[in-house]
Design a protein around this motif. Structure first.
Motif, short mmCIF file in Angstrom:
data_model
loop_
_atom_site.label_atom_id
_atom_site.label_comp_id
_atom_site.label_asym_id
_atom_site.label_seq_id
_atom_site.Cartn_x
_atom_site.Cartn_y
_atom_site.Cartn_z
N UNK A 41 0.86 -1.18 0.00
CA UNK A 41 0.00 0.00 0.00
C UNK A 41 0.90 1.24 0.00
N UNK A 42 0.66 2.11 -0.96
CA UNK A 42 1.39 3.37 -1.04
C UNK A 42 0.42 4.51 -0.81
N UNK A 43 0.78 5.41 0.09
CA UNK A 43 0.02 6.65 0.17
C UNK A 43 0.93 7.77 -0.30
N UNK A 44 0.33 8.66 -1.06
CA UNK A 44 1.04 9.80 -1.62
C UNK A 44 0.13 10.98 -1.31
N UNK A 93 -3.01 3.73 -2.75
CA UNK A 93 -3.08 2.67 -3.76
C UNK A 93 -2.64 1.35 -3.15
N UNK A 94 -3.32 0.27 -3.52
CA UNK A 94 -2.85 -1.05 -3.11
C UNK A 94 -2.49 -1.84 -4.37
N UNK A 95 -1.34 -2.48 -4.31
CA UNK A 95 -0.91 -3.33 -5.42
C UNK A 95 -0.68 -4.72 -4.89
N UNK A 147 -1.79 -6.36 -10.15
CA UNK A 147 -2.92 -5.44 -10.29
C UNK A 147 -2.86 -4.42 -9.18
N UNK A 148 -3.09 -3.17 -9.56
CA UNK A 148 -3.18 -2.18 -8.48
C UNK A 148 -4.50 -1.44 -8.55
#
Lengths: 266, 264, 266, 264, 266, 264
Positions: free
Chosen positions: D49-52, D57-59, D137-138
């Motif tokens: 999980x990336x937060x910007x 977003x989860x990939x 998949x993200x």
């Protein structure tokens, strides 16, 4: 393809071209009677039809933009345009290309003049060999001018990149398959040199980019000359016809086109 | 706007029809001019552009190696598809094939297939294992009526001129090398009529189709067979009318076949 | 199938029929309670339900025709109606058949009386053995009459063609598989003999066509007699019920139907 | 209502832009804060999980055994997909992938693939018979602009941390047991800019994207290559602007790569 | 899985739980900034995001209900949430689950207060291990409360059933694969004990049902306590922030939520 | 118009319900008359028409030879599909399966499958190579409510009477010849109730469904098991109501099973 090909040694390309030489390119306007504007383009082996319909009503209405005309591009390939039969219906690549072509053309057309409308731009590749998207963009731009669309400038496009150790313009299929191939579709408004399409795949150094960018702009400008020629031919042809029946029927449109052509020239 | 123009134009067609005339000055049983070009697509095993008046169609054939169907171990196959591209007419839409496109493809397909022009056994490479699988697709580039006949000519010429790919020792296709052709046993061609204001018109334009009550097509062959028929649109024909159109279809078919013979 | 069968020698067909004999055909109306009109038909092994809904509103509205009602036919087969399971959803054959059936019925119904509406005609094949499209058309026509639709005439349909060396009426599956098989679905308005459906596959001489056409019209007229019988039975039945509850509820509809039946008879 | 609010907000973004400012107080070339978490999905071979800023977003990567393509008998394959879930923003819709989603997936995919970061030959199990087939998949969980960079980070980190399944003697996957990793040859990352009111803004928010004329992304690698570019939206860039953005992309890419190195 | 496992002998479950023990469950609200309400839930290995948007306009308009808001649930799983990669797009199972979850939530929300609107409830499973549908329903209910939706009650859900010879609560994947497994998703309004979701697969005697039903209601009530805790935490958190910027911006919404929470408690 | 009529009719149903009555005069726990016919489709391996009052459903089974799934080498498979044909009701639409159709098919499927009535191992022809693959599809021919129970009866009777195709020496199906049956281990049947104006009604009509708050179905077997349950629609049931419906489901199930036994 022999992986030991080295353009630094051969000094010329597999098909005999110089590094900065574009494949033969010819464009003809007015090839699709039903369309408001159209073009047929041959660029190397690439063969493309482009047609423009509009500005016209948008359906469903709520998808219209109250501030501008929406340019809707459909990039398609016939099933027999590629070595391996292409299945019917747009694939993901087609969808992405349609999107970026539409975005590139939006900058060239004065879309603000036709709010709440759509300009349908249809390009059909009937034979392909590398560079079909820039060929389509080049053809579509001519078709828009042929339709008498008020335009800020033409959109001129080319492929540019790297193959077999050299920077080259307008890669063909054999060059796209080179182990070090980098293919960059680029399109500009030739008079302002604004970049309206730019995509890139592969490995490139910062320095290579600098040289490639210059080469790309040079290539686009070569393409632009041929676009202009196609439009001038069309204009002269319609002039020559003088007060003939055909010319009369299309009189309003021709005038608009003339204006566009002049604009493009200055 | 477009609708109003269209209504005016079709009513004009009807008015002319009542006097036995056509808007473009043709006789009721007169075909528009046909031009035929071949070989424009290097990636295709065969390709043809046919213009029929302002109607313009491109057809292309792709051939690949496939497995035979379980119940026809020694037969290849051919599929025919048709698309009326939005490029070709403001009324055409993209998306899934419309009923019109499906009918168009199927009638052209049947005209060829049911005439037994193609010997599917000759498309066998190795019985039970590998056969030629052909896909002929044609696309309207400019639509001005009678896509049936234009498509039929384009399909026939494409098959006449198509080359089969060359195979390497492992049985794989060698790109852009060819070896042999698809020889047709006969030359079937569709001929299409529209009934407009009670008159039978050969080779209808788009406007004549819009103004028409009924449509009839017959495929004829060079050796004297009828190989397909299709009646369309909401109206009707008398048997006498059908008989007239069949005779005319043979006559027109022979003429076009002569022209096709000139195409190399 | 033995390829040496020769009808010229056997003088009768594989299933014992004469060359110009239709398979057993029976039709019943009013089989689907919810529908405005309906029919159930058995024709040889073919078993078909037909239902009519409408005239009713068209959605979306812009697809309506301001001059007439649009007859929308959906021809479908259950997955188990054929030897090899049929996948769900209409295939290309279903789409084409739906189109030609709709066109054939359009000639029979006074569609001009119901502008801006749609008449939905649904036919479902639950068992099939050659000739399902003409069976469906025959059933649909009866269902339209059952719905009290104002009609110019019935649509009567049959298969006709060639098999094992003879011209025959109403081909069955075994005959469709004959090496020389030609199958021609034909439909007429029986009173005017107008041809409203005509399709053909196979190889036929001009002379064969002449004989087949006559045979086909003869076959359609046989079918027409059975269609009339079904409608008369229905009418008599509803007469017999007199002032019963059911009859009262449907009184208006029945009257309309009566008119249609009379028309058909004259 | 939403439209009116949106119009007001974007006009505010434009007003700020004209003064060289951003609504959230960032400098034009300032990235939002990035956080990275991994391993949340036990069923995935890798997940991140990336937060910007507010974008989240989860990939996840699923790996399976497949047949190699006929023309690449000793190579595995990787596919990348992207979904902007209706969960993540009121403007996102479910259904077939939109052109935006297709472009997003393909640009992230190309940034990785064309950098030759993944050696597909190392994804071969048995030549001609079995190869690893990976699906990354993200999904946007909260959309606040610059899904390109968030997706690119999430994809890269997922591959860096992914484990390959263990195989039993028959060559079948043993569930939840692992054996080896996918080693990347280089670390490509996308960096994205929007042109808003004539100003180039790094890492645009959703509102800045709405107010923008043009978008540009470049993928850079740790060993000094540009591996992908994509210009988007209806406006244009000068060559000088592109050159500036490439330099900035290298700078930002290196910063984020440092942060990624910390992720275990 | 060893088919000789017997919970009657082992007295505890494969993962060490007691028969009536729920896997660890935690819920957090406000995890998706763009949503009107949201929740993140971990339940054993299950990990779920839920977001609520609305009430909002329905498109196309004719699909709106003039008497109530329509709760539209989309239950989805990421491709990597299951051992075998899930293909994109909803399958038949997803469609059915979306339907029954929407029906269950409709009873809890005062949908009559928002006629002609839609409440979009989106649940995304990012990791799954048996019981994802009841986990999603539990999360969705909290997200609705987080959105300040006026609610009759929460919806609390659990799995319950039979495995390895014993009646158990909240089956995990290993238990779902037991030869005698019966899995029953159940959801209730915890205060009135109204059953709003109930599905069942497997073989069960009438007597077993009686015990399972009681166990299920007990399980739901355990879940309800954790739902309340999540909402109270959120409320306290927002209280603590006092007059901070964030709190101010959301002031109206928070109040509504408070009301809901109180309602739920009494 | 239709909407107004519908509203009047459902309000009538509700008014009756409040007095414990039904519009068609049935008792609340009374089933409509059931008729069952079999064998109408010669091309099907089994087919059944069930009428339940005015509701009419046709089910048919097609059986083919397929490959077993990799993880069930010795088991065949059965799929159940449902379509509410536009032929059967003005409210039914064609196109992709609606959520209602999906639920209908899945509930009927589960009622059968989860009762373990079908021994999938008995559908194995040659382990690892060939198994029977069955597709049972049922279609509404006239829709007047309670498609669940009508579909469940139609499916059960179809399986009870289905014949398996005969195989030739090469293991291919001989058309229209049969050899053996699918023997069911038990006889599961769904029984469905609607809650209308607070009253529980057995076997609801279309109008009663429209007027209902909630729906409940239970599948029972002849050997005393509950094999499936499904609650539907936006309302709720008390546990007491569920208990009542389960008992009633056993009673009704047994009655219908008796009738089914008579069917040959």
């Amino acid at each position: 393809m022999d992986r030991k090909i080295d353009y630094k040694k051969t000094k010329k390309r597999l098909d005999g071209r110089k590094m900065d030489e574009t494949r033969p390119l010819s464009i003809k306007t007015g090839v699709i009677e039903n369309a408001d504007g159209s073009a047929y383009l041959e660029w190397g082996q690439n063969k493309i039809y482009a047609a423009v319909y509009g500005p016209r009503e948008v359906l469903p209405k709520h998808s219209a933009d109250p501030l501008r005309s929406v340019i809707k591009v459909e990039y398609r390939m016939t099933s027999f345009s590629v070595p391996q039969r292409k299945r019917p219906g747009p694939n993901r690549r087609d969808q992405e290309i349609s999107k970026v072509l539409g975005e590139a053309l939006s900058r060239a057309v004065f879309v603000e003049q036709f709010p709440n409308t759509e300009i349908g731009v249809y390009v059909e590749v009937v034979d392909a060999n590398a560079g079909s998207r820039v060929a389509c963009l080049t053809a579509a731009s001519v078709a828009l001018a042929d339709a008498g669309m008020p335009m800020r400038d033409m959109v001129a496009a080319t492929g540019v990149g790297k193959a077999y150790g050299e920077l080259v313009i307008d890669l063909n299929k054999d060059e796209e398959d080179a182990p070090d191939a980098v293919d960059i579709p680029i399109a500009i408004l030739p008079n302002s040199e604004e970049i309206v399409l730019l995509q890139m795949d592969g490995l490139l150094t910062r320095k290579e980019w600098d040289a490639i960018a210059k080469l790309g702009i040079k290539g686009c400008k070569q393409v632009y000359e041929i676009q202009k020629k196609a439009l001038v031919e069309k204009f002269e042809l319609s002039e020559a016809k003088g007060k003939s029946q055909v010319a009369k029927e299309k009189t309003v449109k021709k005038k608009t086109v003339k204006k566009t052509v002049k604009k493009v020239k200055k | 706007m477009r609708d109003t123009v269209m209504e005016y134009e079709t009513s004009k067609v009807l008015k002319f029809a009542r006097e036995g005339k056509r808007v473009d000055g043709r006789a009721l049983d007169e075909m528009r001019e046909i031009t035929i070009e071949t070989g424009m697509s290097e990636n295709a095993e065969g390709s043809t552009i046919v213009t029929l008046g302002k109607t313009k169609i491109i057809a292309g054939l792709k051939v690949d190696i496939g497995k035979p169907y379980p119940d026809n171990q020694d037969e290849g196959s051919i599929s025919i598809g048709a698309e009326t591209l939005p490029l070709a007419h403001p009324d055409y839409e993209s998306g899934r094939p419309s009923a019109d496109e499906v009918e168009l493809a199927r009638v052209v397909d049947r005209g060829l297939r049911e005439s037994k022009a193609i010997d599917f056994k000759k498309l066998c490479i190795t019985k039970g294992e590998a056969v030629w699988v052909g896909f002929l697709d044609f696309y309207a580039l400019n639509g001005d009526g009678n896509l049936f006949d234009a498509g039929s000519i384009a399909a026939l010429v494409t098959f006449n001129n198509a080359k089969l790919p060359k195979l390497d020792k492992e049985g794989k296709i060698i790109l852009h090398e060819y070896d042999g052709k698809i020889k047709l046993a006969r030359q079937p061609l569709l001929t299409t009529f529209a009934k407009v204001g009670g008159k039978i018109m050969l080779d209808p334009t788009y406007l004549e189709e819009k103004a028409s009550d009924a449509r009839y097509s017959a495929a004829t062959t060079d050796d004297g067979f009828i190989s397909a028929m299709q009646k369309g649109v909401g109206g009707s024909f008398t048997l006498e009318e059908v008989d007239y159109m069949i005779d005319k279809a043979f006559e027109i078919g022979d003429k076009i076949r002569k022209q096709i013979k000139q195409v190399k």
